[in-house]
Scaffold this motif. Structure first.
Motif, short mmCIF file in Angstrom:
data_model
loop_
_atom_site.label_atom_id
_atom_site.label_comp_id
_atom_site.label_asym_id
_atom_site.label_seq_id
_atom_site.Cartn_x
_atom_site.Cartn_y
_atom_site.Cartn_z
N ASN A 174 -3.55 16.15 15.99
CA ASN A 174 -3.44 17.34 16.83
C ASN A 174 -2.87 18.51 16.01
N ILE A 175 -3.27 19.71 16.37
CA ILE A 175 -2.77 20.90 15.67
C ILE A 175 -2.22 21.88 16.70
N ILE A 176 -1.24 22.66 16.27
CA ILE A 176 -0.65 23.65 17.17
C ILE A 176 -0.23 24.86 16.36
N TRP A 177 -0.48 26.05 16.92
CA TRP A 177 -0.01 27.29 16.34
C TRP A 177 0.15 28.29 17.47
N VAL A 209 -4.93 34.61 12.05
CA VAL A 209 -5.85 35.52 12.72
C VAL A 209 -7.25 35.00 12.42
N GLN A 210 -7.73 34.10 13.26
CA GLN A 210 -8.98 33.36 13.04
C GLN A 210 -8.84 32.38 11.89
N ASN A 211 -8.23 32.81 10.79
CA ASN A 211 -7.93 31.96 9.63
C ASN A 211 -6.45 32.10 9.28
N MET A 212 -5.95 31.19 8.44
CA MET A 212 -4.54 31.21 8.08
C MET A 212 -4.31 32.05 6.82
N PHE A 213 -3.38 32.98 6.91
CA PHE A 213 -3.08 33.88 5.79
C PHE A 213 -1.58 33.83 5.45
N ILE A 214 -1.27 34.18 4.21
CA ILE A 214 0.11 34.39 3.76
C ILE A 214 0.25 35.85 3.37
N THR A 258 14.44 16.82 2.45
CA THR A 258 13.70 17.99 2.91
C THR A 258 12.50 17.58 3.76
N TYR A 259 12.36 18.21 4.91
CA TYR A 259 11.24 17.88 5.81
C TYR A 259 9.95 18.47 5.26
N ASP A 260 8.94 17.64 5.17
CA ASP A 260 7.65 18.05 4.60
C ASP A 260 6.84 18.82 5.66
N THR A 261 6.64 20.11 5.43
CA THR A 261 5.90 20.94 6.38
C THR A 261 4.46 21.21 5.92
N THR A 262 4.03 20.51 4.90
CA THR A 262 2.71 20.79 4.31
C THR A 262 1.59 20.83 5.32
N SER A 263 1.56 19.84 6.22
CA SER A 263 0.43 19.73 7.16
C SER A 263 0.59 20.61 8.39
N ILE A 264 1.77 21.20 8.59
CA ILE A 264 1.96 22.02 9.79
C ILE A 264 2.11 23.51 9.49
N ILE A 265 2.35 23.86 8.23
CA ILE A 265 2.45 25.28 7.86
C ILE A 265 1.53 25.61 6.69
N GLU A 266 1.86 25.07 5.52
CA GLU A 266 1.16 25.47 4.30
C GLU A 266 -0.33 25.12 4.30
N ASN A 267 -0.67 23.99 4.93
CA ASN A 267 -2.09 23.60 5.02
C ASN A 267 -2.42 23.31 6.48
N PHE A 268 -2.39 24.34 7.28
CA PHE A 268 -2.61 24.20 8.71
C PHE A 268 -4.03 23.72 9.00
N GLY A 275 -5.63 21.38 7.79
CA GLY A 275 -6.37 21.06 6.57
C GLY A 275 -6.83 22.29 5.80
N GLN A 276 -6.48 23.48 6.29
CA GLN A 276 -6.90 24.72 5.66
C GLN A 276 -5.73 25.34 4.91
N LYS A 277 -5.87 25.49 3.62
CA LYS A 277 -4.82 26.11 2.83
C LYS A 277 -4.79 27.61 3.09
N ALA A 278 -3.61 28.11 3.38
CA ALA A 278 -3.46 29.53 3.68
C ALA A 278 -3.83 30.39 2.48
N VAL A 279 -4.48 31.53 2.76
CA VAL A 279 -4.93 32.45 1.72
C VAL A 279 -3.96 33.63 1.65
N LYS A 280 -3.49 33.95 0.45
CA LYS A 280 -2.55 35.06 0.28
C LYS A 280 -3.29 36.39 0.24
N ILE A 281 -2.85 37.33 1.08
CA ILE A 281 -3.47 38.66 1.12
C ILE A 281 -2.37 39.71 1.22
N PRO A 282 -2.65 40.96 0.83
CA PRO A 282 -1.66 42.03 0.99
C PRO A 282 -1.52 42.43 2.45
N GLU A 283 -0.40 43.03 2.78
CA GLU A 283 -0.12 43.41 4.17
C GLU A 283 -1.16 44.37 4.73
#
Length: 277
Positions: free
Chosen positions: A72-75, A96-101, A183-193, A195-203
């Motif tokens: 299950n996934i949640i955001w 926003v439709q996709n995961m961004f940093i 340290t609690y591993d947040t990889t699957s709930i934040i960094e790779n939501f 299964g999608q790795k967040a893409v870094k973009i400018p503000e």
């Protein structure tokens, strides 16, 4: 004597390697013109090398997935961010439709007051600041020697127990704290939501994406319908089943109204200005 000193150093290293987890009760208004406020629990993990702030429901879902073998996934619209310890640089995770940093440098300039109060057996001191286009009042304690707090609020000579803005839109209150062995591993709930790795973009690009999403809020949804090959598939928007293309205009307008009403970010000076009707 040397042996005793070594033991003391090892104990100190063990303690500092732990994660300090703080749970905040977060009250916030989605719509600033509405008196209703939502309430959720937020996690502040102060790890040995970084600090993470995110919704506690992510932890609950992650635990259930691991226990029951689910996926299950949640955001939601609550903030999620990671920063290096003792740093003012935050990596903000936004969907926003996709995961961004979006990386931001956030300095909070505090004004300390002599005013104090007691809370949960701790003596708290008052501090104020202007941040993100809002005026904030914080209560912190020097009894916990961590210069941390919820969201991006940090830099005081102690732990923030409570902070709220002067308009009553947002309030964080510390309700619980404990230590984790690791340290609690947040990889699957934040960094790779999902299964999608967040893409870094400018503000600036994020704001454009949000405006594009507003102008055509059902773009990806329409693409899924267009490419669907399953005659039994059902498509829902805001709890409404889409049965014809004629519904799209009305549902798009409903989605735009929802985005306008929910346009009340913590940092008001960064709110995207959506077109009015």
């Amino acid at each position: 004597m040397k042996t005793i000193l070594l033991i003391i150093i090892m104990i100190s290293i063990t303690l500092t390697a732990q994660t300090h987890r703080f749970i905040y009760e977060y009250h916030y208004k989605v719509d600033s013109t509405d008196a209703e406020r939502r309430k959720v629990s937020m996690v502040l993990d102060v790890n040995p090398s970084d600090v993470k702030f995110y919704n506690y429901d992510f932890v609950v879902t992650d635990s259930t997935n691991k226990t029951k073998g689910q996926n299950n996934i949640i955001w939601d619209d609550t903030p999620a961010l990671i920063r290096k310890k003792n740093s003012n640089f935050n990596s903000n995770y936004i969907n926003v439709q996709n995961m961004f940093i979006v990386d931001t440098e956030d300095h909070v300039n505090w004004k300390l007051s002599d005013e104090t109060k007691n809370m949960g057996g701790y003596q708290l001191q008052k501090a104020t600041t202007g941040f993100g286009g809002r005026k904030w009042t914080a209560w912190f304690t020097k009894d916990i020697a961590l210069s941390e707090g919820p969201y991006k609020f940090k830099g005081l000579p102690g732990m923030i127990f409570e902070i709220s803005d002067d308009k009553g839109n947002f309030k964080f209150t510390l309700v619980k704290s404990y230590k984790l062995a690791k340290t609690y591993d947040t990889t699957s709930i934040i960094e790779n939501f999902a299964g999608q790795k967040a893409v870094k973009i400018p503000e600036a690009k994020l704001k454009k994406i949000m405006l594009d999403n507003f102008n055509d809020p059902l773009h990806e949804f329409k693409e899924r319908i267009k490419n669907n090959t399953d005659p039994t598939a059902r498509f829902m928007v805001m709890g409404i089943e889409v049965k014809s293309s004629e519904q799209m205009k009305e549902l798009s307008e409903m989605t735009q109204d929802h985005l306008r009403k929910g346009n009340n970010p913590i940092e008001l000076n960064k709110a995207v200005r959506y077109p009015e009707k």
